[in-house]
Design a protein around this motif. Sequence first.
Motif, mmCIF file in Angstrom:
data_model
loop_
_atom_site.group_PDB
_atom_site.id
_atom_site.type_symbol
_atom_site.label_atom_id
_atom_site.label_comp_id
_atom_site.label_asym_id
_atom_site.label_seq_id
_atom_site.Cartn_x
_atom_site.Cartn_y
_atom_site.Cartn_z
ATOM 1 N N TYR A 66 -14.378 -3.755 -20.822
ATOM 2 C CA TYR A 66 -13.325 -4.533 -20.338
ATOM 3 C C TYR A 66 -12.610 -3.915 -19.390
ATOM 4 C CZ TYR A 66 -9.813 -8.172 -19.668
ATOM 5 O OH TYR A 66 -8.818 -9.290 -19.205
ATOM 6 N N HIS A 67 -12.725 -4.028 -18.207
ATOM 7 C CA HIS A 67 -12.192 -3.510 -17.148
ATOM 8 C C HIS A 67 -10.552 -3.475 -16.966
ATOM 9 C CE1 HIS A 67 -12.464 -1.411 -12.780
ATOM 10 N NE2 HIS A 67 -12.466 -0.746 -13.530
ATOM 11 N N GLN A 68 -9.729 -2.437 -17.120
ATOM 12 C CA GLN A 68 -8.301 -2.577 -17.382
ATOM 13 C C GLN A 68 -7.875 -2.456 -15.948
ATOM 14 O OE1 GLN A 68 -6.813 -3.709 -20.064
ATOM 15 N NE2 GLN A 68 -8.097 -3.219 -21.662
ATOM 16 N N GLY A 69 -8.614 -2.042 -14.953
ATOM 17 C CA GLY A 69 -8.121 -1.691 -13.618
ATOM 18 C C GLY A 69 -8.855 -2.413 -12.453
ATOM 19 N N GLN A 70 -8.594 -1.722 -11.336
ATOM 20 C CA GLN A 70 -9.408 -2.092 -10.188
ATOM 21 C C GLN A 70 -9.752 -1.072 -9.545
ATOM 22 O OE1 GLN A 70 -9.913 -5.213 -8.525
ATOM 23 N NE2 GLN A 70 -11.153 -3.758 -6.837
ATOM 24 N N ASP A 71 -11.158 -1.015 -9.260
ATOM 25 C CA ASP A 71 -11.766 0.233 -8.479
ATOM 26 C C ASP A 71 -11.773 -0.077 -7.092
ATOM 27 O OD1 ASP A 71 -12.018 1.272 -10.849
ATOM 28 O OD2 ASP A 71 -14.504 1.034 -11.104
ATOM 29 N N PHE A 72 -11.387 1.247 -6.193
ATOM 30 C CA PHE A 72 -11.513 1.100 -4.936
ATOM 31 C C PHE A 72 -12.666 2.142 -4.645
ATOM 32 C CE2 PHE A 72 -7.439 -1.154 -4.333
ATOM 33 C CZ PHE A 72 -6.997 -1.069 -5.419
ATOM 34 N N GLY A 73 -13.756 1.973 -4.179
ATOM 35 C CA GLY A 73 -14.804 3.088 -3.550
ATOM 36 C C GLY A 73 -14.192 3.508 -2.380
ATOM 37 N N ALA A 74 -14.025 4.965 -2.273
ATOM 38 C CA ALA A 74 -13.588 5.585 -1.041
ATOM 39 C C ALA A 74 -14.018 6.989 -0.933
ATOM 40 C CB ALA A 74 -11.915 5.475 -1.336
ATOM 41 N N SER A 75 -14.038 7.690 0.239
ATOM 42 C CA SER A 75 -14.224 8.904 0.187
ATOM 43 C C SER A 75 -13.481 9.985 -0.511
ATOM 44 C CB SER A 75 -14.398 9.320 1.810
ATOM 45 O OG SER A 75 -15.213 8.382 2.586
ATOM 46 N N LYS A 76 -14.325 10.952 -0.937
ATOM 47 C CA LYS A 76 -13.532 11.929 -1.593
ATOM 48 C C LYS A 76 -12.439 12.665 -0.748
ATOM 49 C CE LYS A 76 -14.418 16.242 -4.205
ATOM 50 N NZ LYS A 76 -14.948 17.416 -4.387
ATOM 51 N N GLY A 77 -11.265 12.489 -1.358
ATOM 52 C CA GLY A 77 -10.087 13.472 -0.488
ATOM 53 C C GLY A 77 -9.168 12.412 0.251
ATOM 54 N N THR A 78 -9.631 10.923 0.126
ATOM 55 C CA THR A 78 -8.686 9.946 0.745
ATOM 56 C C THR A 78 -7.223 9.983 -0.025
ATOM 57 O OG1 THR A 78 -10.763 8.631 0.934
ATOM 58 C CG2 THR A 78 -8.513 7.630 1.073
ATOM 59 N N ALA A 79 -6.286 9.905 0.741
ATOM 60 C CA ALA A 79 -4.918 9.937 0.140
ATOM 61 C C ALA A 79 -4.597 8.532 -0.818
ATOM 62 C CB ALA A 79 -3.873 10.021 1.388
ATOM 63 N N VAL A 80 -4.046 9.013 -1.983
ATOM 64 C CA VAL A 80 -3.745 7.963 -2.923
ATOM 65 C C VAL A 80 -2.119 8.018 -2.968
ATOM 66 C CG1 VAL A 80 -3.733 7.404 -5.212
ATOM 67 C CG2 VAL A 80 -5.801 8.636 -4.145
ATOM 68 N N ARG A 81 -1.558 7.013 -2.738
ATOM 69 C CA ARG A 81 -0.217 6.802 -2.784
ATOM 70 C C ARG A 81 0.422 5.796 -3.732
ATOM 71 N NH1 ARG A 81 -0.975 4.297 3.488
ATOM 72 N NH2 ARG A 81 -1.147 6.367 4.615
ATOM 73 N N ALA A 82 1.786 6.296 -4.181
ATOM 74 C CA ALA A 82 2.308 5.558 -5.012
ATOM 75 C C ALA A 82 2.803 4.079 -4.485
ATOM 76 C CB ALA A 82 3.798 6.409 -5.128
ATOM 77 N N ILE A 83 2.334 3.097 -5.281
ATOM 78 C CA ILE A 83 2.664 1.847 -5.010
ATOM 79 C C ILE A 83 4.036 1.242 -4.948
ATOM 80 C CG2 ILE A 83 0.112 0.933 -5.738
ATOM 81 C CD1 ILE A 83 1.641 -0.471 -7.938
ATOM 82 N N ALA A 84 4.905 2.218 -5.608
ATOM 83 C CA ALA A 84 6.288 1.693 -5.652
ATOM 84 C C ALA A 84 7.253 3.276 -6.035
ATOM 85 C CB ALA A 84 6.491 0.703 -6.684
#
Length: 399
Positions: A66-84
Motif C-alpha cells: 500500500y503506497h502511503q505516498g507519492q513518488d516523483f521521479g527526478a534527477s539525483k540532486g534536484t532540490a527538495v523543498r518544504a511544502i509549508a
Amino acid sequence: MGSFRGRATTWLLAVATALGLALTGVGVAAPAQAAAKVAAPLPDRTYVLSSYYGPRCMPIAGSSTYHQGQDFGASKGTAVRAIAPGTVSRAGSVRGFGEWVVIDHSTGGERFSSLYAHLVDGTKHVKKGQKVKRGQRIGDVGSTGTSTSPHLHLEIWQGGYPGGSTVDPLSFMKSRGVDLRSLSTRNYARTTPSSCKYFTTAKVNMRSGPGESYQVLRTPQPNVVIKGKPGAGSGDWRQVTRNGRSGWIHKNYLSPGYTSQGTRYTLSSLNLRAKASTSSKVKRTIPADAQVTMLRGLKGSWQRVRYGGQNGWVSAQHISDTRDGAQVVRNTSGNTYSWVRPSTLQLREGPSTSTAKVVTLKRDQRVRHLATMKNGWLKVKHGGKTGYVATRYLTSNRP
Ligand SMILES: [Zn+2]
C-alpha cells in the motif's frame, strides 16, 4: 525522453486547463483552499509522477503493498523543498526510507506532517528542531533506502507523523492550490492491477496468519510464483495465494522478480560449459555434491551458474535444491540419467555403505534418477533394479 518533453507539457497544460474550467463550471468548492498555503516539493518541470498513493503491487523485494505516498521521479540532486512552514522533527536516515526529513506543520488551524524520503543526505540542509519556511530547500533527490532509482517519496500525515494517518499528497496539494499533475514533465498512468505476481526469494514458510506464531501451511522453494492482491497484507506480512491456496508470507521473502542468487548442489559431476549446448567449450568439470551459485538464465534444460569463480552453463537436471533430505530433481518432465565413473560401483538397498548390495554396476553404465537424494546418495534405477549410489561416483557426461 527529452524529445517528448515539450509535447507532453503542452498536452498536460491543456488537460489541466480543461479540468480547471470544468470544476469551476459545476461550482465545486475547495473548502481547504484558504486554510493552508503550500508549495510544490520540487521545482516545476523537474519531475515525473511515477507511482501514486494507494494499493499497489510490491515494486521491489520487501517493499510496501500500500503506497502511503507519492513518488516523483527526478534527477539525483534536484532540490527538495518544504511544502509549508514548520519544524523539522526528523532528519537523518532510517531503514526503508533511507535518508529522510519529516516536518511538522501547524498552518491555518491545520496540523499535519510532510515526509520526504530517499534523499541523498537527510542532514545536509536541515537539522532536527530547525524551523523552515515554505519552499525552503530541505534536501536533494536521491535513491537511498528501498529504492531502485532517484526519486522523491512524499507522504502527508494529517494529524501529524506518526500518530495521524496518510492522505493522497496529490489531492491534498491540489485542494490547497498546487496541481502537481500540471507542473510535471510526464504523468505515468494511474492504474491498479487486479493481481500481483511475486517470486519467493528463499525457501520460506507460508503461514495461516500474519506472524511467526501462526501455523506453517507449506514451505515453498525459492523462485516459486506467488500471487497477491494490491494492498492485501498486515504490517510486514503479505496475504498471498500459492496454487489457489491462501496464506501469509513475510514481505522480506517476496520479490517482483526472479532471484538469481541462491545455492544448488550437483547431483553428479558435470561440465560447466561456455554456452547452453553440449557442443560448447567445457570450462571445467564440477564434482558431484558441489555447491554452485544460481545466476539469472535458464535456456531449455540449461541453467546458468557460478562455480569456482567461473560463470557458465550446466544441465539443470543435474543440480538440486538441497544437499540433504528428500527432494525433487528439477525438470522432471523428462528422465534424468547419469553414468558410472569408477570401474565398478555397488547399487545398494539404502543410502549407506552398510546396506546390502543390489547389483554391481560397471563403468559407463547408465542409471536413471529417481526423485530423492539423501546425504549425497541418489536413488536410481538400472536394468529394472532400484537402489542407491553415492552421487560422487556419477557423471552427467555421456561417455
Ligand atoms: Zn514511494
